[in-house]
Every structure is written in structure tokens, then in C-alpha cells.
Enzyme design. Sequence first.
Site, mmCIF file in Angstrom:
data_model
loop_
_atom_site.group_PDB
_atom_site.id
_atom_site.type_symbol
_atom_site.label_atom_id
_atom_site.label_comp_id
_atom_site.label_asym_id
_atom_site.label_seq_id
_atom_site.Cartn_x
_atom_site.Cartn_y
_atom_site.Cartn_z
ATOM 1 N N HIS A 1 -1.875 -38.970 19.903
ATOM 2 C CA HIS A 1 -1.647 -38.449 18.552
ATOM 3 C C HIS A 1 -0.860 -37.140 18.537
ATOM 4 C CE1 HIS A 1 -2.007 -38.753 14.294
ATOM 5 N NE2 HIS A 1 -2.874 -37.789 14.121
ATOM 6 N N ASP A 2 -1.363 -36.097 19.180
ATOM 7 C CA ASP A 2 -0.531 -34.911 19.366
ATOM 8 C C ASP A 2 0.365 -35.181 20.566
ATOM 9 O OD1 ASP A 2 -0.765 -32.996 17.378
ATOM 10 O OD2 ASP A 2 -2.668 -32.223 18.152
ATOM 11 N N HIS A 3 1.678 -34.924 20.394
ATOM 12 C CA HIS A 3 2.656 -35.308 21.414
ATOM 13 C C HIS A 3 2.750 -34.251 22.497
ATOM 14 C CE1 HIS A 3 4.726 -38.092 18.254
ATOM 15 N NE2 HIS A 3 3.471 -38.421 18.508
ATOM 16 N N TYR B 1 7.335 -46.816 17.578
ATOM 17 C CA TYR B 1 7.808 -45.961 16.468
ATOM 18 C C TYR B 1 8.938 -46.651 15.737
ATOM 19 C CZ TYR B 1 4.981 -42.124 18.138
ATOM 20 O OH TYR B 1 3.911 -41.343 18.481
ATOM 21 N N HIS C 1 -1.318 -31.708 15.044
ATOM 22 C CA HIS C 1 -2.326 -32.421 14.251
ATOM 23 C C HIS C 1 -3.688 -31.726 14.291
ATOM 24 C CE1 HIS C 1 0.122 -35.830 13.187
ATOM 25 N NE2 HIS C 1 0.478 -36.002 14.447
ATOM 26 N N HIS D 1 -6.957 -43.146 19.704
ATOM 27 C CA HIS D 1 -5.683 -42.504 19.393
ATOM 28 C C HIS D 1 -5.850 -41.064 18.898
ATOM 29 C CE1 HIS D 1 -1.526 -42.004 18.404
ATOM 30 N NE2 HIS D 1 -1.817 -41.697 17.150
ATOM 31 N N ASP E 1 0.041 -45.400 19.181
ATOM 32 C CA ASP E 1 1.406 -45.169 18.706
ATOM 33 C C ASP E 1 2.341 -45.802 19.736
ATOM 34 O OD1 ASP E 1 0.659 -44.070 16.349
ATOM 35 O OD2 ASP E 1 1.533 -42.086 16.686
ATOM 36 N N ASP F 1 1.802 -42.462 22.742
ATOM 37 C CA ASP F 1 2.849 -42.090 21.788
ATOM 38 C C ASP F 1 4.240 -42.314 22.375
ATOM 39 O OD1 ASP F 1 1.127 -40.399 19.537
ATOM 40 O OD2 ASP F 1 0.297 -40.216 21.560
#
Length: 336
Positions: free
Chosen positions: A254-256, A90, A228, A219, A87, A54
Site C-alpha cells: 500500500h505505501d510504496h 495499475y 497513506h 495489502h 496492487d 504494488d
Amino acid sequence: MASRVVRNKKTMSKTLTFSCVILCLFWVLSTAELQRFQHGAKEDGSLSLLVVGDWGRRGSYNQSQVALKMGIIGEKLDIDFVISTGDNFYDNGLTGVDDSAFDDSFTKIYTAPSLQKQWYNVLGNHDYRGDVEAQMSPVLKKLDSRWLCLRSFILDTEIAEFFFVDTTPFVDSYFTNPKDHVYDWRGILPRKAYLSNLLKDVDSALKKSTAKWKFVVAHHTIKSAGFHGITREIVDQLLPILEANNVDLYVNGHDHLLQHISSLHSPIQFLTSGGASKAWRGDVNWWDPKEMKFFYDGQGFMSMQITPTQLDIAFYDVFGQVLHKWGTSKKLYSAF
Ligand SMILES: *[C@@H]1O[C@H](CO)[C@@H](O)[C@H](O)[C@H]1NC(C)=O
């Protein structure tokens, strides 16, 4: 009149042949094995690498600081390659192979000598909002030789096998409720066939694998206490395959944030490395403390050090400080 009939017959047989070729091609493609890549271990039989997720924000949200520390830790651990959990760019992936984001968010950010290694990348949902085929194009490899991104593939390192799985097409809401986002589903449709073939391919590749260590990289989250949370479709469809095939780690973004959850029902460790740029969401959900080994809402990355008998992971923050460590060992020869 007669010649017209003959011509029609000819056209018909041509059409038939053509259809057969297309059908055969479709059959071959749909039952093809996952593409394999080899990346040998070091001479002493060990391997070390960094996992980051991410990230692509042209250096902002501490992306550059994380990159700097990755360079230092990468040097210290003498890493062999880098894994990205997706990710990559962005907000909406790349617009094409000529998108300056590739240079601004990747080439110009991860400049440390230790990071000039092969990068193995999967796609995240944000990557699917751009020209997804651009990220898989060999043109990017020409621009930066470190780049390798495919939907799903296998990386064989002799001592461990990494199974990269494309999880975005599993998520129903991207299809049923895409909001204002446009997803690039070229190569995915018909979706049902794509997903069932992918699950079949992953299952058979895992079954065939004789590797001591099996790691799955994707991801989307399976277990996460972040914003998420769990990804229902992945839990239902992919997790049973991982549990049936002695997978050691499931590594996602996915979760930052940075996170380590142990499963009470299988030996799988669930690791989230999604903290390479924008983080600090402040969204934490309850998770069984018997499973939650580590949770950090901020930025950072993860390392893996692997030998045939030992696996060690560590999480680092934006200052390069170790936040959490975990290790496990296996006997060299185990009786199955
Ligand atoms: C950058 O990292 C520092 C240290 O963790 C943090 O305090 C700061 O909020 C971060 N900046 C952003 C924009 O996330």
C-alpha cells in the site's frame, strides 16, 4: 379452478424448497472456513521466499529492475515461493482475464528462473478498481501456472502458517467517497456481514493454528510513516485479533516503500514491502524512533528465511543491496 390451486401449492412448495436451499447455501458460505493451501518446507525443514508489493506497471518505474534483482536474490536464497501484498495491476486492476496487463506486468516481467515458483497474491485497492474476479479466475492459472490470487486464504508450510487477509473492503472511504473510482464489490456485499465473517474466520483460524510461526499478509498498512500512514479500520478491527493470537509478523504493501516498525505493545513486527515499482513519494511522517527500525522511501523487495527456530528478514533495493536485516529465534519446544 381446483387444478389451479394444486398448481399454486406446487409452485409454493417449490419456491419454499428453493428459498431453503438458497438460505442453507448462504449459511454454509458465510460460515465456511478460509480455504487452505499446503506448500511443504524444504527437506531440511527450512523455507525461503520473497515478498513484493504494488508492482504491475508493464515494467516501468523500475519494476523490471526490481524483478531482475528479485531473480538474483531468489536464486541465492533458493526461494520456495513468492508473496505479493497486492496492487498487482495499475492503475485499475485487470479489465478481464484477457487483459494484456497480466502478460505485460507479470509473466513477461518476472522471468528469472528462480521466480518460476508459486506466487501467492492478495488484492489491493487498485485491483478492486478493475474486474476483481478476473484475478481470482482459474483462467489466469492456465495462462501462467504460478498465479494464485484469492481474497483471503491460509497457506500452511508445516513450519509456518501464512494468513492472507483481504483488507480493501474494510476501508470506509472507498465506499463513502470513491472519488472518480469505480470499485468492483461483487462478492463483498452486504459489506457488514462480509467483514464480520472474515474477522471471525481469521480469528478462529489463528486460534486453531498450532504453527510455530504465524504471519499475516494483507495489502493495507497497520503501522506506517508513509503517505497513506495507518489504516484506521484495520487498526481498530483486525489488529486486536492479531495481538490476541501471537502473530509474529504483519506484512503489507500500500505505501510504496520498504519499512520495518516494531510494536511496543506486542511482539508483532510490521513490515511494508510495497516498493516494486513507482516509489520515491517523498512523504514521510514522524514515527516513534523506539518503534521505527527501518524506513526507505524507494524501490525494492523483502526476503524471509524461516526454520522451525529462526526467522530472518531482509530488505533489498533496486541494486539488490541489503538495506536492512532483522532476525528472531524461538525455542523448539516452548511451554505455553
Ligand atoms: C530507479 O531507481 C534509481 C535508484 O534507486 C532511482 O534513482 C530512480 O529515481 C528510479 N527511477 C524511478 C522512475 O523511480
